[in-house]
Design a protein around this motif. Structure first.
Motif, PDB file in Angstrom:
ATOM      1  N   ALA A 279       0.835  -1.206   0.000  1.00  0.00           N
ATOM      2  CA  ALA A 279       0.000   0.000   0.000  1.00  0.00           C
ATOM      3  C   ALA A 279       0.868   1.252   0.000  1.00  0.00           C
ATOM      4  CB  ALA A 279      -0.919  -0.012   1.222  1.00  0.00           C
ATOM      5  N   GLU A 280       1.970   1.226   0.732  1.00  0.00           N
ATOM      6  CA  GLU A 280       2.879   2.378   0.794  1.00  0.00           C
ATOM      7  C   GLU A 280       3.536   2.629  -0.555  1.00  0.00           C
ATOM      8  OE1 GLU A 280       5.467   3.044   4.450  1.00  0.00           O
ATOM      9  OE2 GLU A 280       6.973   2.483   2.952  1.00  0.00           O
ATOM     10  N   ILE A 281       4.001   1.563  -1.217  1.00  0.00           N
ATOM     11  CA  ILE A 281       4.643   1.711  -2.532  1.00  0.00           C
ATOM     12  C   ILE A 281       3.652   2.198  -3.572  1.00  0.00           C
ATOM     13  CG2 ILE A 281       5.783   0.469  -4.409  1.00  0.00           C
ATOM     14  CD1 ILE A 281       7.518   0.921  -1.925  1.00  0.00           C
ATOM     15  N   ALA A 282       2.419   1.680  -3.522  1.00  0.00           N
ATOM     16  CA  ALA A 282       1.404   2.072  -4.499  1.00  0.00           C
ATOM     17  C   ALA A 282       1.090   3.564  -4.402  1.00  0.00           C
ATOM     18  CB  ALA A 282       0.136   1.251  -4.294  1.00  0.00           C
ATOM     19  N   ALA A 283       1.229   4.139  -3.204  1.00  0.00           N
ATOM     20  CA  ALA A 283       0.912   5.556  -3.007  1.00  0.00           C
ATOM     21  C   ALA A 283       2.103   6.474  -3.244  1.00  0.00           C
ATOM     22  CB  ALA A 283       0.383   5.772  -1.591  1.00  0.00           C
ATOM     23  N   SER A 284       3.315   5.903  -3.366  1.00  0.00           N
ATOM     24  CA  SER A 284       4.518   6.719  -3.494  1.00  0.00           C
ATOM     25  C   SER A 284       4.638   7.304  -4.896  1.00  0.00           C
ATOM     26  CB  SER A 284       5.766   5.879  -3.181  1.00  0.00           C
ATOM     27  OG  SER A 284       6.940   6.633  -3.395  1.00  0.00           O
TER      28      SER A 284
END
Length: 312
Positions: A279-284
């Motif tokens: 989820a963190e990578i998808a939002a970066s």
């Protein structure tokens, strides 16, 4: 563990269509088998970082139930994260693989290389790498580079020809139509091979989740003593940090990529699970190297300059 669908894409109308991850996996497996058929002495670059871990996992899949027909090579800067080196050694033992180590420290001790004023050793890896390739007569070298990481890597083909000095010339790149790869090379030359070229950082993490691949815990949020330099959280160490005025503090961080401790920054994160990391990578909106690698910021063309000299 995160579950990633491996069935047909919605709307394809075909029960035999590969999912996105299955297509990437199939392409990588094909590349490994092509190299095994075309070259005499290939080697896999393996550092214990997530991309090289996924690359080894794909190689194991490509040749199971037979053993992987390649050895591993690690260029050890002497400033690697201990957690990653421990993972590297444990993996080599588990799969009964042969590991070659090219040591930057050895070159410094012999006076061949000199420490940089900034303490980073990543730019010093080129000579140990190229001389190890020549000494062992490796004719194909697998690397975990991906085109989404950095603009110089975006120029690479899957099969990247290097001359007798291991140097890269973008003008000698060959077309790769219909997944046909040309491994022809003259004596003394070799080919760098990038099975993950078409993967993104998010693809890598989704594949790790789907396959249940173990990673060093450094990739997940943990409390660590760090200090800030040039907008990055760096780990204190014998390489020369922190300097006067740089304050060490304990923070909850994780690493998106790992390399030399002197130039690999952590990011603030509370992502302790694969779901949270994905989820963190998808939002970066920053690439992992753009956010966390000081060695790529030495100049606008830092990576391309090093690639021309023989670096990955």
């Amino acid at each position: 563990m995160t579950t990633v669908a491996t069935t047909a894409h919605e709307g394809t109308g075909s029960p035999y269509a590969l999912s996105h991850l299955d297509a990437l996996e199939s392409e990588a497996v094909h590349i490994f088998r092509e190299v095994a058929g075309e070259f005499e002495n290939p080697v896999i670059l393996f550092s214990g970082g997530k991309d090289s871990i996924v690359m080894l996992h794909l190689a194991l899949k490509a040749f199971t139930p037979a053993p992987v027909p390649f050895s591993l090579l690690h260029v050890d800067t002497g400033h690697n994260f201990p957690e990653v080196l421990e993972y590297r050694d444990r993996t080599v033992e588990r799969h009964r693989l042969r590991l070659h180590v090219a040591s930057v420290q050895d070159y410094i001790d012999r006076g061949v290389l000199k420490e940089r004023p900034d303490g980073t050793r990543n730019p010093l890896q080129t000579l140990p790498l190229t001389e190890k390739i020549q000494a062992e007569k490796f004719d194909a070298v697998f690397g975990g580079g991906r085109r989404d990481e950095e603009k110089a890597r975006a120029k690479e083909r899957v099969f990247s020809l290097r001359d007798e000095f291991s140097q890269w010339d973008p003008r000698r790149q060959r077309p790769e139509l219909w997944n046909l790869y040309n491994g022809r090379h003259a004596p003394g030359e070799h080919v760098r091979v990038f099975p993950l070229s078409n993967w993104t950082e998010l693809d890598v993490w989704q594949y790790i989740a789907r396959e249940g691949i173990e990673l060093p815990q450094i990739y997940f949020a943990h409390e660590r003593e760090v200090f800030q330099r040039a907008g990055m959280w760096l780990t204190a160490g014998e390489w020369g940090g922190p300097k006067d005025g740089e304050t060490v503090e304990k923070r909850l961080v994780r690493y998106r990529t790992v390399g030399d401790m002197s130039c690999t920054g952590a990011v603030d994160s509370d992502a302790t699970t694969l779901d949270a990391v994905i989820a963190e990578i998808a939002a970066s909106r920053l690439t992992e190297r753009g956010a966390t690698r000081a060695d790529d910021k030495l100049s606008e063309a830092a990576m391309e300059d090093r690639k021309r000299e023989g670096y990955f």
